[in-house]
Design a protein around this motif. Sequence first.
Motif, PDB file in Angstrom:
ATOM      1  N   GLY A   1       0.801  -1.214   0.000  1.00 61.91           N
ATOM      2  CA  GLY A   1       0.000   0.000   0.000  1.00 61.91           C
ATOM      3  C   GLY A   1       0.833   1.261   0.000  1.00 61.91           C
ATOM      4  O   GLY A   1       2.049   1.246   0.189  1.00 61.91           O
ATOM      5  N   ILE A   2       0.149   2.383  -0.223  1.00 60.44           N
ATOM      6  CA  ILE A   2       0.746   3.714  -0.174  1.00 60.44           C
ATOM      7  C   ILE A   2      -0.181   4.596   0.663  1.00 60.44           C
ATOM      8  O   ILE A   2      -1.386   4.360   0.721  1.00 60.44           O
ATOM      9  CB  ILE A   2       0.937   4.330  -1.574  1.00 60.44           C
ATOM     10  N   THR A   3       0.385   5.606   1.319  1.00 58.39           N
ATOM     11  CA  THR A   3      -0.436   6.444   2.195  1.00 58.39           C
ATOM     12  C   THR A   3      -0.084   7.918   2.063  1.00 58.39           C
ATOM     13  O   THR A   3       1.032   8.287   1.678  1.00 58.39           O
ATOM     14  CB  THR A   3      -0.260   6.066   3.685  1.00 58.39           C
ATOM     15  N   HIS A   4      -1.045   8.752   2.419  1.00 52.92           N
ATOM     16  CA  HIS A   4      -0.804  10.164   2.719  1.00 52.92           C
ATOM     17  C   HIS A   4      -1.971  10.685   3.534  1.00 52.92           C
ATOM     18  O   HIS A   4      -3.025  10.045   3.588  1.00 52.92           O
ATOM     19  CB  HIS A   4      -0.601  11.014   1.469  1.00 52.92           C
ATOM     20  N   TYR A   5      -1.767  11.844   4.155  1.00 47.85           N
ATOM     21  CA  TYR A   5      -2.794  12.393   5.042  1.00 47.85           C
ATOM     22  C   TYR A   5      -3.265  13.784   4.616  1.00 47.85           C
ATOM     23  O   TYR A   5      -4.035  14.417   5.332  1.00 47.85           O
ATOM     24  CB  TYR A   5      -2.268  12.456   6.482  1.00 47.85           C
ATOM     25  N   ARG A   6      -2.815  14.248   3.422  1.00 47.73           N
ATOM     26  CA  ARG A   6      -3.205  15.579   2.968  1.00 47.73           C
ATOM     27  C   ARG A   6      -3.847  15.513   1.582  1.00 47.73           C
ATOM     28  O   ARG A   6      -3.474  14.681   0.748  1.00 47.73           O
ATOM     29  CB  ARG A   6      -1.992  16.515   2.898  1.00 47.73           C
ATOM     30  N   GLU A   7      -4.769  16.453   1.348  1.00 48.74           N
ATOM     31  CA  GLU A   7      -5.447  16.496   0.056  1.00 48.74           C
ATOM     32  C   GLU A   7      -4.509  16.873  -1.083  1.00 48.74           C
ATOM     33  O   GLU A   7      -4.716  16.449  -2.222  1.00 48.74           O
ATOM     34  CB  GLU A   7      -6.622  17.480   0.114  1.00 48.74           C
ATOM     35  N   ASP A   8      -3.475  17.655  -0.798  1.00 51.47           N
ATOM     36  CA  ASP A   8      -2.574  18.059  -1.887  1.00 51.47           C
ATOM     37  C   ASP A   8      -1.719  16.896  -2.392  1.00 51.47           C
ATOM     38  O   ASP A   8      -0.994  17.044  -3.386  1.00 51.47           O
ATOM     39  CB  ASP A   8      -1.696  19.247  -1.485  1.00 51.47           C
ATOM     40  N   ALA A   9      -1.802  15.746  -1.742  1.00 50.76           N
ATOM     41  CA  ALA A   9      -1.093  14.553  -2.217  1.00 50.76           C
ATOM     42  C   ALA A   9      -1.992  13.614  -3.012  1.00 50.76           C
ATOM     43  O   ALA A   9      -1.515  12.596  -3.527  1.00 50.76           O
ATOM     44  CB  ALA A   9      -0.494  13.796  -1.029  1.00 50.76           C
TER      45      ALA A   9
END
Length: 304
Positions: free
Chosen positions: A170-178
């Motif tokens: 998997g891949i993750t991020h916590y911001r909308e700009d990503a």
Amino acid sequence: MPSDRRRFLCRSMLLAAGLASPVATLAALPSLAPLRRALPGGRETLPVIGMGTADTFNVGTEPGERAPLAEVMALLLQTPGPVIDTAPSYGSAEAVTGDLLLDANARARVFLATKISASAANAPAQWAQSLRDLRIENVDLLQVHNLIDWRDNLRFIRQLKERGKTRYTGITHYREDAHEALAQIVRSERVDFVQLNYSVAERNAERALLPLCQERGVAVLVNRPFQDGRLFRAVKDRPLPPWAGEIDCDSWGQLFLKFIVSHPAVTAAIPATSKPRNMRDNLGAGLGRMPDARQRERIAALLA
């Protein structure tokens, strides 16, 4: 007995007793069985309410610090196979998670996810430390945390998958700009999971990323479902709308979570908490009726 009346009576029983003890009766109450979603390939399902560990599980070894978390874990474990998501960058969260799972003899009863949050050069050492902290030999899901060195780290995770050290990538991020970067990876690479931020007040994922994951058969975990508490502050002192009962919601938290998990592309939300009463409330969002498209927009309008 009409189904609505049966649902009302069963739900009243759960509320009167608290969610902890009646969960064992859910098998006998199909109308209140927690909602589950299929993983890629359709061989496995996950309950739509899991648990994150950022901040909340970053505690020491004192019994007073651990006791509430052990109760939170026990409540979560009453639903078969819930997601527990952690990371080596969450302070002591991996070690605390590992200790609590060992104490409960529960490793086989959870879907355990962690992350690679180091540079590619340091990823093997970090992974080895994660195994020691979690007291395990493998995980269910290993993710590239916040896209750090994502090409090399995703390659490393795939190698671990080939060796049986993880079942899913998997891949993750916590911001909308990503979100666009996440979408580009989903278009160009094969990943099993995407973890992203999504809530009633952060809906950017609906535009392209969630439909893309649904089209490609990629499972979705949702972090920051309450925007780190901002949603609760926005409705402070406001009464829950009466129509929340139409979708079996007894709290603002359940309303916010049902908005998320009712999206067909979402596999599970992973709210973090250190409070047993909040864990009970979160788990309630996986029960009963879910909002349809009209009701989802009605929920969203409350935060407009």
